[in-house]
Design a protein around this motif. Sequence first.
Motif, short mmCIF file in Angstrom:
data_model
loop_
_atom_site.label_atom_id
_atom_site.label_comp_id
_atom_site.label_asym_id
_atom_site.label_seq_id
_atom_site.Cartn_x
_atom_site.Cartn_y
_atom_site.Cartn_z
N ARG A 345 0.81 -1.22 0.00
CA ARG A 345 0.00 0.00 0.00
C ARG A 345 0.84 1.27 0.00
NH1 ARG A 345 -2.59 3.92 3.20
NH2 ARG A 345 -4.81 4.23 2.69
N PRO A 346 1.94 1.38 0.80
CA PRO A 346 2.75 2.60 0.73
C PRO A 346 3.30 2.88 -0.66
CG PRO A 346 3.29 1.36 2.70
CD PRO A 346 2.41 0.49 1.87
N VAL A 347 3.59 1.80 -1.43
CA VAL A 347 4.07 2.00 -2.80
C VAL A 347 2.97 2.61 -3.66
CG1 VAL A 347 5.03 0.86 -4.85
CG2 VAL A 347 5.65 0.06 -2.55
N PHE A 348 1.77 2.06 -3.54
CA PHE A 348 0.62 2.61 -4.28
C PHE A 348 0.36 4.05 -3.85
CE2 PHE A 348 -3.95 3.46 -4.49
CZ PHE A 348 -4.22 3.18 -5.82
N ALA A 349 0.34 4.28 -2.54
CA ALA A 349 0.05 5.62 -2.03
C ALA A 349 1.08 6.63 -2.49
CB ALA A 349 -0.02 5.59 -0.50
N ALA A 350 2.35 6.26 -2.49
CA ALA A 350 3.40 7.18 -2.92
C ALA A 350 3.23 7.58 -4.37
CB ALA A 350 4.77 6.55 -2.69
N ALA A 351 2.87 6.59 -5.22
CA ALA A 351 2.68 6.89 -6.63
C ALA A 351 1.50 7.84 -6.84
CB ALA A 351 2.49 5.60 -7.42
N VAL A 352 0.41 7.61 -6.11
CA VAL A 352 -0.76 8.49 -6.23
C VAL A 352 -0.44 9.89 -5.72
CG1 VAL A 352 -3.10 8.90 -5.36
CG2 VAL A 352 -2.43 6.62 -6.14
N VAL A 353 0.22 9.98 -4.59
CA VAL A 353 0.57 11.28 -4.02
C VAL A 353 1.52 12.03 -4.96
CG1 VAL A 353 1.82 12.42 -2.14
CG2 VAL A 353 0.12 10.65 -1.63
N ASP A 354 2.45 11.33 -5.58
CA ASP A 354 3.34 11.98 -6.55
C ASP A 354 2.54 12.61 -7.68
OD1 ASP A 354 5.61 11.38 -5.16
OD2 ASP A 354 6.19 9.66 -6.39
N ALA A 355 1.53 11.87 -8.17
CA ALA A 355 0.72 12.40 -9.27
C ALA A 355 -0.08 13.62 -8.83
CB ALA A 355 -0.23 11.30 -9.78
N LEU A 356 -0.60 13.58 -7.61
CA LEU A 356 -1.34 14.74 -7.11
C LEU A 356 -0.40 15.91 -6.86
CD1 LEU A 356 -3.73 12.98 -4.54
CD2 LEU A 356 -4.30 13.81 -6.84
N ALA A 357 0.79 15.62 -6.34
CA ALA A 357 1.77 16.69 -6.10
C ALA A 357 2.16 17.37 -7.40
CB ALA A 357 3.00 16.12 -5.39
N ALA A 358 2.24 16.62 -8.48
CA ALA A 358 2.59 17.21 -9.78
C ALA A 358 1.54 18.22 -10.20
CB ALA A 358 2.73 16.11 -10.82
N GLN A 359 0.26 17.91 -9.90
CA GLN A 359 -0.79 18.87 -10.23
C GLN A 359 -0.66 20.14 -9.39
OE1 GLN A 359 -4.81 17.23 -10.42
NE2 GLN A 359 -3.92 15.15 -10.60
N VAL A 360 -0.35 19.99 -8.11
CA VAL A 360 -0.18 21.16 -7.25
C VAL A 360 0.97 22.01 -7.73
CG1 VAL A 360 0.39 21.91 -4.91
CG2 VAL A 360 -1.20 20.00 -5.26
N VAL A 361 2.09 21.35 -8.03
CA VAL A 361 3.28 22.07 -8.49
C VAL A 361 3.00 22.80 -9.79
CG1 VAL A 361 5.61 21.75 -9.39
CG2 VAL A 361 4.91 20.62 -7.28
N GLU A 362 2.26 22.14 -10.67
CA GLU A 362 1.95 22.77 -11.96
C GLU A 362 1.15 24.05 -11.76
OE1 GLU A 362 -0.20 21.60 -16.21
OE2 GLU A 362 -0.16 20.18 -14.54
N ARG A 363 0.31 24.06 -10.70
CA ARG A 363 -0.54 25.22 -10.49
C ARG A 363 0.17 26.34 -9.72
NH1 ARG A 363 -6.41 22.51 -9.01
NH2 ARG A 363 -6.47 21.08 -10.80
N ILE A 364 1.02 25.96 -8.77
CA ILE A 364 1.57 27.01 -7.90
C ILE A 364 3.09 27.15 -7.99
CG2 ILE A 364 -0.28 26.62 -6.24
CD1 ILE A 364 1.81 25.29 -4.43
N GLY A 365 3.73 26.24 -8.65
CA GLY A 365 5.19 26.24 -8.58
C GLY A 365 5.91 26.75 -9.79
#
Length: 764
Positions: A345-365
């Motif tokens: 599960r941590p592997v799955f969660a890390a991959a999902v969080v990375d994808a969500l973080a990319a969206q945040v970074v794209e918007r604010i970074g």
Amino acid sequence: MSDSSVATDLDHEQAYLTMLYGRLDALRARAAQRLSDLLRDNGGTPQARSQRDATAVMYADRMAQLDAVEHGLCFGRLDFRDGGSVHIGRIGIFDEERGGYDPLLLDWRAPAARPFYVATAASPDGVTRRRHIRTRQRVVVGLDDEVLDLEAAAGTGTRALTGEAALLAALSATRTGQMRDIVETIQSEQDGVIRADLGGILVVQGGPGTGKTAVALHRAAYLLYTYRRQLSARGVLIVGPNATFLRYISQVLPSLAETGVVLATLADLYPGTTARRAETDAVAEVKGRRDMVGVLATAVRDRQRVPDEPIEIEVDHEVLRLDRYTCEAARIRARRSGRPHNLARPVFAAAVVDALAAQVVERIGLDPYFDDPLGGDDAPGDPNLLDAADLAAVREDLAADPAVQARLDDLWPVLTPQRLLADLFASDDALASAAPELSAADRALLLRDPAGGWAPSDVPLLDEAAELLGTDDRAARARAARLQEARLEYAQGVLDIAAGSRAIDLDDDPEAEIANVADVLDAEALSDRYAHGPRLTVAAHAAADRSWAFGHVIVDEAQEITPMAWRLLLRRCPTRSMTVVGDLAQTGALGGPESWAEVFEPHVADRWRLAELTISYRTPAEVMAVAAEVLAGIDPKLEPPRAVRHSGIEPWDEAGSVDRLADLVAREAGAVGEGRLAIIAPAGRLPELAPLLAERLPGLAVGEQPELERTVVLLAVRQAKGLEFDGVVVVDPDGIVAESPRGANDLYVALTRATQRLGVFRPR
């Protein structure tokens, strides 16, 4: 032998026995004194205290062993051709006055004691006489001698049984409701099984009365004696068919000076779970199939979901989107890790969080137009302004966000085995998805209300699920680390306070005695001293730990074990060091095996060996003749074991009213006297028979776990497996046959529980 000679021998053996008990008392007193000294000593370093605790456990175990061998301490003697002799008993006692090397009493498991069980006139192994010594409490009450010297025994022939008089006396003795050991009367074919090598899977096939259970228990004692170093750290597990059976055999190993084994039923082998729910044989059969391995694996994969449509997640008033492609990629990555579900599960969660973080970074970074530090023109799409620490903070915030956690729990939930099975068996849709290979009727059998608790057949499934799911213990380790840190901080505070209260004049006097705990303990040592509870024995550790690997596993009534249960048992013993005892003709379980090869070849191919016990010591010839007719109906190729004795009491067979049954049972109860009588009937008739029989026999024991110490007990066939009684009345044999698809096997079991008397009653 003259009367005076017999009296002289009795006096001699009595004097020797008195001396042995004197040594036993001295050993017990010494162990008790040493234990008392250890328990009074509270000082020393943490290491010294740990060693002292271990030594105290050793002396406590030693006292338990010495107490257990009080009765029947010495039971035999061997006289050799060279003029020497040795006494045989339950434990070894040595002559400490001569350096502790000369045996005053030889442990029955020692190689030098083996001729007591296997020597014959044809092959005496240097033995001229074998003596069986019968005792009551600490008094010699009889001697039975066998002359094995061929010249002395000329014209007398040889005996088929070792210690025939002692054996027949033991077999004729009334039952007490607890199994006795057979250490005094082990026969040659039994001895070969008991002393077989430790390694590998040994299957012991034997019919009723051949002593399979007794042999298995004595083998456990022998292995613990012979391979003490290998087995003491890992322990021995003995698995029986039910709790009544375990109570019945519970005193055998302590009487053989062994107390460090785990006795359990299959229902006990998932710590923390009580598995007592009743269910039909048909349900248990489906759960026991090997197919359930695939069903559970698919059920786990079904809980690793990806959305059909994009998921919107609101984080800090921003809406992030999680699409099917992203979740599919994360699931593939997690599955390829090869980890169990919860650990992946941590592997799955890390991959999902990375994808969500990319969206945040794209918007604010990103700054779409910024000054190039090298002096170039402003251009869109230049590198992100956020550094690694910023990106890590974004990921950390997302991973902790409740909305994100909720979606992760939907897509890849943390599961317990209990939750997985409860959800699976509560949903027809979940079963249809996970078990397409099962028929609709089989799936309907598995459907149930999860509030009803667990059945014994669920335990192997819970264990299999635990293997598939794994345990993510990172949070538990973090809690333990925080607790240890707090404990250290508290301990240091205690020491600081203690140091501050020291008398000032002691600081100035280097010769002064230590007067403060801070001088002899640091914070870590003080913390460790009070961090742990009482030291557990190996058996207690093993019983509480699902993943414990035993040094040896013994399985009784093994013909009843399902394929799923075998997977559990083999996990408990990765070395495959097992003793498996059973009788295929007594199989009562639906889907039971037709051969032992069918059981073990899927797991170990041909790396198992078979031993057979062919002589029935318990069941008299009169009873075996009746049972043999039923056995022929099960399979004409099967041979019943050969009975070694006749009881002189012919079995009876009568039909009549239920009132007549009460009269017959009362008569049989009087005939067994202080012995034990069992009424064995179809399970469905027990509620009808119990009140009727209880009127005539107020002490009647009835129930799921009847008290076998009662004179008369009413049992179903399943409850009677592995037990023995002086007398047995089998009620409604046709009903027993009709009650299950293996009813003939059940009837065969019921008929062969008697050691003296058998009656069959057919209600009208």
